[in-house]
Structure formats: structure tokens, C-alpha cells
Design an enzyme around this catalytic site. Structure first.
Site, mmCIF file in Angstrom:
data_model
loop_
_atom_site.group_PDB
_atom_site.id
_atom_site.type_symbol
_atom_site.label_atom_id
_atom_site.label_comp_id
_atom_site.label_asym_id
_atom_site.label_seq_id
_atom_site.Cartn_x
_atom_site.Cartn_y
_atom_site.Cartn_z
ATOM 1 C CG ASP A 9 29.718 20.204 33.664
ATOM 2 O OD1 ASP A 9 29.914 19.104 34.212
ATOM 3 O OD2 ASP A 9 28.702 20.475 32.989
ATOM 4 C CB ALA A 10 32.031 17.074 30.313
ATOM 5 N NE ARG A 40 22.388 16.906 31.836
ATOM 6 C CZ ARG A 40 23.628 16.711 32.268
ATOM 7 N NH1 ARG A 40 24.148 15.487 32.296
ATOM 8 N NH2 ARG A 40 24.360 17.726 32.681
#
Length: 217
Positions: A9-10, A40
Site C-alpha cells: 500500500d502507498a 486523512r
């Protein structure tokens, strides 16, 4: 057990999602951390809601919308920084151990890729900025199927493109919900629990829990 394929995942796993706000902390005001956390949280919420509605918008659009909400919710934050914060998101810092770990895995002959909700342009910019593009074999973006994680078709992007069975892939994410989705799909999963969060989704447990990526090397 060493794997020949590692998928990452990034955001939150390779790249620090709070780096953009931290870069301008001296100008944002006393509620910078709150602003970053709201940004976020809403970014993710919008991705889930839009997938459930069948109303896709690319991740950059959701990132902009999430920041607008966070700025409206945190009146102490300097709204004139909106464009600077968005620009910083294209060049997020990676976590300190990331380059070394990826280079070590690459030296062992492993294939490496990102699988992310991010748009292709966002991911390529972040990878290039952190000099990770030289070790990555592929960047998989949900942009191609217009649905976000944890839709199973997202994880299938890797197995279909690389013609692998799910259990041949080690998948690393800092997001516990992402780990749950990848576990259900059949990946071997490693939860990178950077902030020491309590566990959840107990019926879809990770194969391994680590505080960072160092032990993969």
C-alpha cells in the site's frame, strides 16, 4: 518465509500522509495535527462511500474535498495554505526505512509493486520524489477499475496482471481495514502497525504484525 512478490500500500505504509501538514506546521497554527487527521479520515471515508454508491471520483479529487472539509472544521488553520498543502501531497516524505528495505528485497530478486487507492499520477509523482521508482516493477492504481479498496477487484489487479495465485503474494499495509480486505482476498498479509493501534477485524487476521518495514529486509 521469503516471498518472490511484495505488494505495498502507498499512503501510510510507504509515504507519510501527515508529512504535508508537518511541512507547514509553523504557519498552520496549533491544530495542525487535528487538521491532518481529519484530512486523512475524510479522504478515506469519501473513497468508501463513493465505492458503495457506485459514484467514482479520482483520489486526487477526494483529497481536495477532504482538505476543504478539514479546513472548514478547524477554523484556527490558515486557509491560505490550501494550495501549498495540496502541492506538498504530491511529494510526501517516505518513511526512513523504506528505501533501504525495498532495495534489499529487490537485491534478493523479489518483484515489488504499489497497490493503492491513489491516482496513477499521484503515485508516480510520490514514487519519483522519494526515488522509489527505480526499484518498483509496477504501480497499480484503482483508477483502472474506478472502485476503491476494499473491493476485491482492487486486489485482483495484481493477480490478473502478474498471473499469480493470491497466496503467492505478500501484501503490506499500515491500514488495518486494507489488511482485512487483502486477507479475505487470499493474500499473505503483513500489518505495518506504525502507530501501535489496537487490533480489529479479528476474523480477517494478518499473517504478521510489524511496527515498520525493517524486518522484511
Amino acid at each position: 518465509m521469503a516471498y518472490s512478490t511484495y505488494i505495498f500500500d502507498a499512503y501510510g505504509t510507504l509515504f507519510d500522509v501527515h508529512a504535508a501538514v508537518r511541512r507547514h506546521a509553523d504557519r498552520i497554527g496549533p491544530d495542525g495535527q487535528l487538521l491532518s487527521e481529519l484530512w486523512r479520515a475524510k479522504q478515506l471515508e469519501y473513497s468508501w462511500v463513493r465505492t458503495l454508491m457506485g459514484a467514482y471520483a479520482d483520489f486526487w479529487t477526494l483529497t481536495e474535498q477532504a482538505l476543504d472539509f478539514a479546513l472548514a472544521k478547524v477554523p484556527s488553520a490558515d486557509r491560505t495554505l490550501r494550495e501549498a498543502l495540496l502541492e506538498a501531497y504530491w511529494h510526501l516524505d517516505c518513511y526512513p526505512e523504506v528505501p533501504g528495505v525495498l532495495k534489499a528485497l529487490k537485491a534478493r530478486g523479489a518483484r515489488l509493486a504499489i497497490l493503492s487507492n491513489g491516482s496513477q499520477a499521484m503515485l508516480e509523482a510520490a514514487a519519483k520524489s522519494a526515488a522509489l521508482d527505480i526499484v518498483l516493477d509496477e504501480i497499480f492504481s484503482v483508477e483502472t477499475i474506478r472502485r476503491f479498496k476494499t473491493d476485491p477487484d482492487v486486489y485482483d489487479l495484481v493477480t490478473t496482471e502478474w498471473r499469480l495465485y493470491p497466496d503467492a503474494i505478500s501484501f503490506q499495509s499500515s491500514n488495518r481495514w486494507d489488511i482485512a480486505g487483502a486477507t479475505k482476498f487470499g493474500f499473505r498479509t503483513v500489518w505495518i502497525n506504525r502507530s501501535n493501534q489496537p487490533d480489529e477485524y479479528f476474523d480477517y487476521a494478518p499473517s504478521l504484525i510489524l511496527p515498520d518495514l525493517k524486518q522484511l529486509a
